[in-house]
Design an enzyme around this catalytic site. Structure first.
Site: not given
Ligand code: T1G
Length: 696
Positions: A62, A101, A104, A124
């Site tokens: 998400a 997501g 999912e 999450e």
């Molecule tokens: N949403 C918005 N921005 C995100 C993002 C996300 N999910 N994930 C990463 N970014 C941005 C981050 O802030 C950075 O921005 C850029 O992308 C690169 O990220 C309904 C509710 C995917 C493994 O927890 O683990 O889904 O600093 O530096 O090292 O059930 O990002 O460049 O401006 O980390 O290559 C669940 C979180 C969400 C994954 C990549 N998903 N992200 O790592 O790059 S909740 C997560 C990561 C959800 C549903 C629920 C990592 C990555 P900027 P980065 P990276």
């Protein structure tokens, strides 16, 4: 269609393509685009539909930036249910990281294929949430309750081959062309009848599940993730998948997701998620700075820190030349490194071959000349300025001109060290936290002459060795240790004013810290601080009006240096190092107060908590004011990754914002009124308190 999701037809196969950089997050326009495209796909003559993403990764979850704001339609369920109810097979084609997501969404497809380098997961829980788009109900139906509890409450990434073996993925396709592989898979499915495999309808693995799985998981979560709410809710959701019909399980997931979403813990953990990424950004750094290629490094000193530092590089395949003064120190240091690896291997996290491979990357030497071709050197010798200056003088002579010289000093002046070299622009501080091969925090100390190239390269190296880097300025203790100095001072004053050790530690432990200040001091070793105070000639050299408590010195004078000597503020059982109150020390404290003429008083737990936390916060405000830290969230990252503050508190500055800076400032002023020697209210705290502002 929308600006981030497109639909095209390739022969008899429909292709829904997401393009929402940087990680194809499920932003509201992506959710709408998916729904529109799948509706279009359902209506046309194609025989199957592939969901694929442009850029570096499949949907990574998400859009976390949408949390905490008014929800924008459509809800996840609209596109995801539409995909699951399609009249033709839907295949998710996965590369990069299908997380949260994203996974999912893939679970609502009828099939999932991936390239071998891909990873999937439901992380999450690290954001203080749980999979809120059906992941807790669908994943157990594919891999079973135990594996699903581990994956969801643990929040880890699962590599594609493992996910394929577990049944999350239906096939692995050639790394070279994911789309072609997915199309070939789709045609195979269609020719076999085009079955619409809905994960929600698979019930074998969620039927007759032993309830003990959930009890054990809860007990483990309470023990290992003390105070975190999300892991327990994740477990409850998987339990619902095994005890309720699918739709009721989904309702339970939605209920528990909303609870976590509205809780301060998830706001704190999302704050840390973004803060960690912001911390590696340098406000005044130009965009096009050259990053040097660091192929080989040198480490000076094979002690606890030097050995741990060397391991960080060996762990990611970067060869290390490890220099010591004497063979016996080298042998001892390498023995500790090997023992660390073998302990990890015993836990099944490393193979014997990997131990040898990593040991093989560390080349011991007694000769500075062997450092001639390394690209970066990290000094980790005795914490003494003269010794460090001597080492840097030698390094400056033997290292190649482009070699970065880094010091692991924990408090000394990096600028003073840089000045003994002919390359001050290539000198920087890399303050690792002990144990260096475990702790994720790295304070990157930017000297007044440190070049952008040196800084950018050190930031890149920090990411490469999987550390969390925070750029800080030069002062005594930089950020973390400078703040902890005030925190530990308050712990001493609380002792002399009326508390016993366990009364100082308990409120902080109950707040969620891994341990209280005195237990932490016993673990770190009381002699470290004692020697530094002796080095400064304290208490004799105390400035007029300064406050000083000698309780720590008195304990050290008894040869009690903490856990390592079996006793410090507490006594420790030699068999299991369990901690117990020590009447001898408690009497020493009481006698000390009497000797100093201090009338001991009952101090409420809340005052203990405020004095310890506000000492951190107030010093953090001074640090921000002086520009030693770029932003308040950097300080939060330092305390979560370096000092055992649970992410669900968000760090000291986030915590202060939540308490209200007006309340914090008012109490700091009251403490200063009573004890002007050890409380100096920070002007920034005053300014923010009076203007209704916040640190973050
Ligand atoms: N949403 C918005 N921005 C995100 C993002 C996300 N999910 N994930 C990463 N970014 C941005 C981050 O802030 C950075 O921005 C850029 O992308 C690169 O990220 C309904 C509710 C995917 C493994 O927890 O683990 O889904 O600093 O530096 O090292 O059930 O990002 O460049 O401006 O980390 O290559 C669940 C979180 C969400 C994954 C990549 N998903 N992200 O790592 O790059 S909740 C997560 C990561 C959800 C549903 C629920 C990592 C990555 P900027 P980065 P990276």
């Amino acid at each position: 269609m929308s600006q981030s999701v497109s639909y095209t037809v390739d022969g008899d196969i429909g292709i829904v393509r997401v393009n929402n950089p940087p990680v194809n997050a499920l932003s509201h326009h992506v959710r709408q685009g998916l729904y529109d495209c799948f509706m279009a796909a359902d209506a046309d003559a194609t025989v199957a539909t592939i969901l694929i993403c442009d850029g570096r990764t499949f949907i990574a979850g998400a859009d976390i930036t949408e949390f905490g704001k008014p929800p924008k339609p459509p809800h996840f369920s609209l596109p995801l249910n539409a995909m699951e109810d399609m009249s033709k097979p839907v295949i998710a084609a996965i590369h990069g990281t299908a997380l949260g997501g994203g996974l999912e969404t893939a679970l609502c497809c009828h099939y999932r294929v991936a390239v071998p380098s891909a990873k999937v997961g439901l992380p999450e829980v690290h954001l203080g949430l749980l999979p809120g788009a059906g992941g807790t109900q669908r994943l157990p139906r594919l891999i079973g309750a135990q594996a699903a509890v581990d994956a969801i409450a643990g929040g880890g990434h699962i590599d594609a081959p493992t996910a394929h073996a577990a049944g999350v993925l239906d096939a692995l396709v050639d790394e070279g062309d994911l789309l072609e592989g997915a199309k070939a898979f789709a045609r195979k499915i269609v020719s076999a009848g085009g079955a619409l495999n809905k994960v929600r309808d698979i019930n074998e693995k969620v039927t007759g599940v032993d309830p003990a799985i959930f009890e054990t998981a809860r007990a483990n979560a309470i023990k290992t993730r003390r105070g975190f709410k999300a892991p327990l809710s994740c477990i409850a959701c998987v339990e619902a998948a095994c005890t309720l019909p699918f739709d009721e399980g989904m309702a339970r997931e939605r209920e528990l997701f909303q609870e976590l979403h509205d809780d301060l813990q998830s706001a704190a953990q999302q704050h840390i998620f973004f803060a960690e990424r912001a911390a590696s950004k340098v406000n005044d750094m130009p965009k096009d700075v050259t990053v040097l290629d660091i192929k080989r490094v040198g480490v000076i000193g094979a002690g606890t820190m030097g050995g741990g530092i060397a391991m960080n590089f060996a762990n990611v395949g970067i060869p290390v030349t490890l220099l010591e003064m004497k063979q016996e120190f080298l042998d001892k240091g390498l023995g500790v490194v090997r023992a660390n690896y073998e302990r990890t291997a015993k836990k099944g996290r490393l193979s014997a071959a990997q131990v040898e491979e990593r040991m093989g990357l560390i080349t011991p030497t007694l000769d500075y000349a062997d450092l001639a071709d390394v690209d970066m050197i990290i000094e980790a010798v005795y914490e003494n300025m003269d010794v460090k200056k001597e080492v840097f003088g030698k390094l400056d002579e033997v290292a190649k001109p482009s070699c970065i010289l880094a010091t692991n000093t924990s408090t000394l002046d990096v600028d003073e060290i840089a000045r003994v070299t002919k390359r001050p622009e290539m000198v920087i501080g890399t303050h690792f936290f002990s144990p260096a091969n475990v702790m994720k925090l790295l304070e990157i100390v930017r000297g007044e002459q440190t070049s952008f190239e040196t800084l950018a390269t050190t930031l890149a190296v920090t990411k490469a060795i999987k550390k969390v880097g925070v750029v800080v300025g030069v002062c005594d203790g930089f950020v973390g240790n400078r703040m902890i100095h005030q925190y530990l001072a308050q712990s001493q004053y609380l002792l002399e004013e009326g508390c016993l050790p366990h009364e100082v530690d308990a409120p902080i432990y109950d707040l969620g810290f891994a341990m209280g200040p005195l237990t932490m001091s016993d673990l770190a070793g009381l002699d470290v601080g004692w020697r530094i105070r002796q080095g400064k000639g304290l208490p004799e050299s105390l400035a007029e009006g300064d406050r000083y408590c000698e309780i720590g010195d008195r304990i050290c004078e008894k040869g009690r240096f903490g856990q390592k000597t079996g006793g410090g503020y507490y006594k420790y059982d030699p068999s299991d190092r369990s901690r117990q109150r020590d009447p001898e020390i408690e009497q020493l404290i009481i006698d000390y107060s009497r000797e100093k003429g201090i009338e001991r008083r009952e101090i409420e737990g809340n005052e203990v908590l405020e004095r310890l936390m506000y000492a951190l916060i107030n010093e953090g405000a001074w640090i921000l004011e002086e520009g030693i830290a770029q932003r308040a969230s950097d300080i939060d990252v330092i305390y979560v990754y370096g000092y055992g503050v649970p992410a669900y508190l968000g760090g000291p500055m986030f915590y202060a914002d939540h308490i209200g800076l007006d309340k914090v400032y008012q109490r700091v002023c009251e403490f200063a009124e009573r004890d002007p020697a050890s409380w100096k209210p920070a002007p920034l705290l005053k300014k923010l308190a009076e203007s209704g502002g916040t640190f973050n």
